[in-house]
Design an enzyme around this catalytic site. Structure first.
Site, PDB file in Angstrom:
ATOM      1  NE  ARG A   1       4.574  20.245  42.744  1.00 50.86           N
ATOM      2  CZ  ARG A   1       5.804  20.282  43.275  1.00 50.86           C
ATOM      3  NH1 ARG A   1       6.111  20.571  44.509  1.00 50.86           N
ATOM      4  NH2 ARG A   1       6.802  19.733  42.390  1.00 50.86           N
TER       5      ARG A   1
ATOM      6  CG  ASP B   1       3.021  27.970  39.178  1.00 52.13           C
ATOM      7  OD1 ASP B   1       3.557  27.318  39.969  1.00 52.13           O
ATOM      8  OD2 ASP B   1       3.862  28.055  38.058  1.00 52.13           O
TER       9      ASP B   1
ATOM     10  NE  ARG C   1       2.118  31.657  33.820  1.00 49.92           N
ATOM     11  CZ  ARG C   1       2.657  32.246  35.097  1.00 49.92           C
ATOM     12  NH1 ARG C   1       2.704  31.536  35.941  1.00 49.92           N
ATOM     13  NH2 ARG C   1       2.874  33.680  35.157  1.00 49.92           N
TER      14      ARG C   1
END
Length: 262
Positions: free
Chosen positions: A49, A51, A196
């Site tokens: 998945r 974001d 990130r």
């Protein structure tokens, strides 16, 4: 019949991968397009998945169907019903034991960081940006300290649902192509926001706000609050899962991300 698809998408216009009540996700768009071809609802499972704002050059999904269609229909037909910014690259029938997520033995991410005084225009939404000077050698040394098995709690989002923060990072590299810094990460699995958060911390080291040894301290302290802020999703690309060769699935290593940066 179980079918696997290779998908690419620009995440800028989507609210992430996973379907939600309000719609607007990549999964919502793909399942809607598949329904148009199958004539019945089709649910998909993905390899990883992403974001909101995160892109994918090689997402892999699988779905079950009793509807007989040529593989070309799952590519050209589905693409004709998809919105701009998302496309099916390939379709392949797979055995019932294949699972897009659980059959993957690894996953790859790339982060593109534009390093110049001016914010991106042409690349807006597709690269991260930092205006100051960055020291490549310092970031490369820091990347080396990330390799191997560690508790990555310092780089884990508060809402992460992973059972364990311990992951094995088999690749952590950064190189410079003109005014673009290219970060590559590979692991069996990643924590929520892990890439990130790693990039944010490496940028702090690159701008010499911290030394490369800061990585060791953060890994030891296991405290997210001590690491750098989460970096923008704009430059993050899911480069796809890694499967064993016996599955026979395409692995487009020569994707556009490589071509643009040579």
């Amino acid at each position: 019949m179980r079918v696997a698809l290779g998908i690419e998408y620009c995440g800028t216009a989507f609210h992430g991968w996973q379907s939600q009540a309000g719609g607007g996700t990549v999964q919502d768009a793909l399942e809607s397009a598949l329904r148009e071809i199958a004539g019945v609802p089709v649910g998909v499972m993905c390899a990883g998945r992403t974001d909101a704002g995160v892109h994918a050059s090689h997402q892999v999904v699988h779905f079950e169907t009793s509807v007989e269609r040529p593989l070309t229909a799952w590519v050209r037909g589905v693409n004709s019903n998809l919105p701009a910014g998302v496309a099916v690259r390939w379709a392949q029938e797979v055995g019932d034991e294949f699972h897009a997520r659980f059959s993957a033995r690894g996953r790859r991410y790339r982060y593109l960081l534009l390093n110049r005084p001016q914010r991106p225009g042409l690349w807006a939404g597709r690269v991260g940006w930092f205006h100051g000077t960055l020291e490549l050698a310092a970031m490369q040394e820091a990347c080396g300290r990330l390799l191997g098995e560690h508790d990555f709690s310092a780089f884990r989002a508060a809402g992460c649902q992973a059972k364990s923060p311990v992951k094995t990072l088999s690749r952590a590299e950064v190189r410079q192509c003109g005014n673009m810094f290219v970060f590559d990460f590979e692991a069996s699995a990643f924590l929520h926001h892990m890439v990130r958060n790693l990039v944010g911390t490496l940028v702090y080291i690159g701008k010499e706000a911290q030394s490369p040894g800061w990585i060791d301290e953060l890994l030891q302290m296991k405290d997210r609050k001590l690491a750098a802020p989460t970096f923008s999703p704009d430059g993050l690309y899911f480069r796809g899962p890694i499967y064993e060769p016996h599955w026979g699935l395409p692995d487009p290593d020569d994707d556009f991300l490589d071509g643009l940066l040579k």
